[in-house]
Design an enzyme around this catalytic site. Sequence first.
Site, PDB file in Angstrom:
ATOM      1  N   ARG A  51       0.683  -1.283  -0.148  1.00  0.00           N
ATOM      2  CA  ARG A  51       0.071   0.073   0.101  1.00  0.00           C
ATOM      3  C   ARG A  51       0.813   1.305   0.091  1.00  0.00           C
ATOM      4  O   ARG A  51       0.579   2.380  -0.560  1.00  0.00           O
ATOM      5  CB  ARG A  51      -0.778  -0.036   1.213  1.00  0.00           C
ATOM      6  N   ARG A  97       8.621  27.824  -0.168  1.00  0.00           N
ATOM      7  CA  ARG A  97       7.219  27.495  -0.145  1.00  0.00           C
ATOM      8  C   ARG A  97       6.725  27.742  -1.426  1.00  0.00           C
ATOM      9  O   ARG A  97       6.499  28.827  -2.004  1.00  0.00           O
ATOM     10  CB  ARG A  97       6.291  28.106   0.887  1.00  0.00           C
ATOM     11  N   HIS A  99       3.913  25.799  -4.392  1.00  0.00           N
ATOM     12  CA  HIS A  99       3.161  24.716  -4.798  1.00  0.00           C
ATOM     13  C   HIS A  99       3.874  23.639  -5.988  1.00  0.00           C
ATOM     14  O   HIS A  99       3.624  22.754  -5.933  1.00  0.00           O
ATOM     15  CB  HIS A  99       1.741  25.199  -5.270  1.00  0.00           C
ATOM     16  N   LYS A 146      -2.883   6.965   1.262  1.00  0.00           N
ATOM     17  CA  LYS A 146      -2.956   7.258   2.969  1.00  0.00           C
ATOM     18  C   LYS A 146      -1.812   8.447   2.939  1.00  0.00           C
ATOM     19  O   LYS A 146      -0.684   8.301   3.427  1.00  0.00           O
ATOM     20  CB  LYS A 146      -1.852   5.803   3.420  1.00  0.00           C
TER      21      LYS A 146
HETATM   22  N1  PDD Z   1      -5.218   4.119  10.140  1.00  0.00           N
HETATM   23  N2  PDD Z   1      -9.355   3.936   7.166  1.00  0.00           N
HETATM   24  C1  PDD Z   1      -8.517   5.015   7.421  1.00  0.00           C
HETATM   25  C2  PDD Z   1      -9.034   6.600   7.269  1.00  0.00           C
HETATM   26  C3  PDD Z   1      -7.468   4.970   8.224  1.00  0.00           C
HETATM   27  O1  PDD Z   1      -6.545   5.862   8.738  1.00  0.00           O
HETATM   28  C4  PDD Z   1      -6.800   3.468   8.552  1.00  0.00           C
HETATM   29  C5  PDD Z   1      -5.604   3.155   9.451  1.00  0.00           C
HETATM   30  C6  PDD Z   1      -7.926   2.317   8.061  1.00  0.00           C
HETATM   31  C7  PDD Z   1      -7.454   0.945   8.485  1.00  0.00           C
HETATM   32  O2  PDD Z   1      -6.176   0.673   7.867  1.00  0.00           O
HETATM   33  P1  PDD Z   1      -5.475  -0.631   8.005  1.00  0.00           P
HETATM   34  O3  PDD Z   1      -6.286  -1.624   8.592  1.00  0.00           O
HETATM   35  O4  PDD Z   1      -4.454  -0.883   7.105  1.00  0.00           O
HETATM   36  O5  PDD Z   1      -4.511   0.006   9.360  1.00  0.00           O
HETATM   37  C8  PDD Z   1      -8.839   2.662   7.488  1.00  0.00           C
HETATM   38  C9  PDD Z   1      -4.063   4.002  10.896  1.00  0.00           C
HETATM   39  C10 PDD Z   1      -4.020   3.062  11.925  1.00  0.00           C
HETATM   40  C11 PDD Z   1      -3.742   5.583  11.530  1.00  0.00           C
HETATM   41  O6  PDD Z   1      -3.977   6.297  10.872  1.00  0.00           O
HETATM   42  O7  PDD Z   1      -3.357   5.409  12.696  1.00  0.00           O
END
Ligand code: PDD
Length: 283
Positions: A51, A97, A99, A146
């Site tokens: 991921r 800074r 963009h 993420k």
């Molecule tokens: N968060 N959705 C969101 C928005 C998240 O931030 C997370 C994980 C998950 C679950 O993903 P996973 O099962 O791979 O941990 C779903 C982590 C734990 C955090 O931000 O601390």
Amino acid sequence: MKTVYLNGEFIAEEQATVSVFDRGFLFGDSVYEVIPFYRGQGFRLNEHLHRLEYSLRAIQIAVEHDWIAILTRLVELNGGGNLSVYLQISRGNSGNRSHVYDAEMTPTVFACCSPIKDIYSAGPESVVGVRAIVTADLRWGRCDIKSTGLLPNILVMQQARQAGVEEALMIRDGLLTEGASCNLMLVDKGVIYTPKRGSEILGGTTRALILELAAENGIPTQEVDIDYDRLMSADEVWISSSTRAVVPVLEIDGQPVADGNKGPLWARMFELFTRYQNNLMNG
Ligand code: PDD
């Protein structure tokens, strides 16, 4: 003293500093992972790294590192055991800074650890169910990345705290998406339902494990649209994340979920997780 990893070095936490011109600081131009280690071993480490590569590619950060070697060493230097590792990669320090960024910039790589409970050894009785509110999902259109841009997630968690509960479940265009830092599942007549994967939610590693374990054990699952009524009439509601595994939601918007107790399918799933973790640790 805690040791952290910063740009190729393992150093004391106090010595780790990043420029104020780092794009992670200025713009949230960065991605991250949170990976649990139990007894010094990574849990679903490959899935997390997969991921991470996806997030990096999506925002066009090119970085080649031996992540497994770095994280394993970091965990060792922090005494092994049960730790959650935070790994963040920002686009780097542009010295100003702007963009616009230079594609050749050197990314900033940071990782640190913090202690976590071994939920599985502690057993199902130790899992405390949570109460939640449902609130508007105000995030951007790429929640599958993420990103460290977590302001909407922070605001909904604060809203939950102000409402006196532990969790916020988010809803967009009439459909539930996920929690502030977790995925969402519900159980109805023995079937596990969860929102479809797409740009509205993060592809959770724990969510994937739930679907995998369910398939292996003959528990039916479906990835579907979940509206408010469907959520509120569920037999069980769960949230899932790496650091918390699978947790029952016992109350939503002040109303109990079914009888307000941890459900039987949750208990079964927790048992399957525990067995999976034991096999992983002993194998
Ligand atoms: N968060 N959705 C969101 C928005 C998240 O931030 C997370 C994980 C998950 C679950 O993903 P996973 O099962 O791979 O941990 C779903 C982590 C734990 C955090 O931000 O601390």
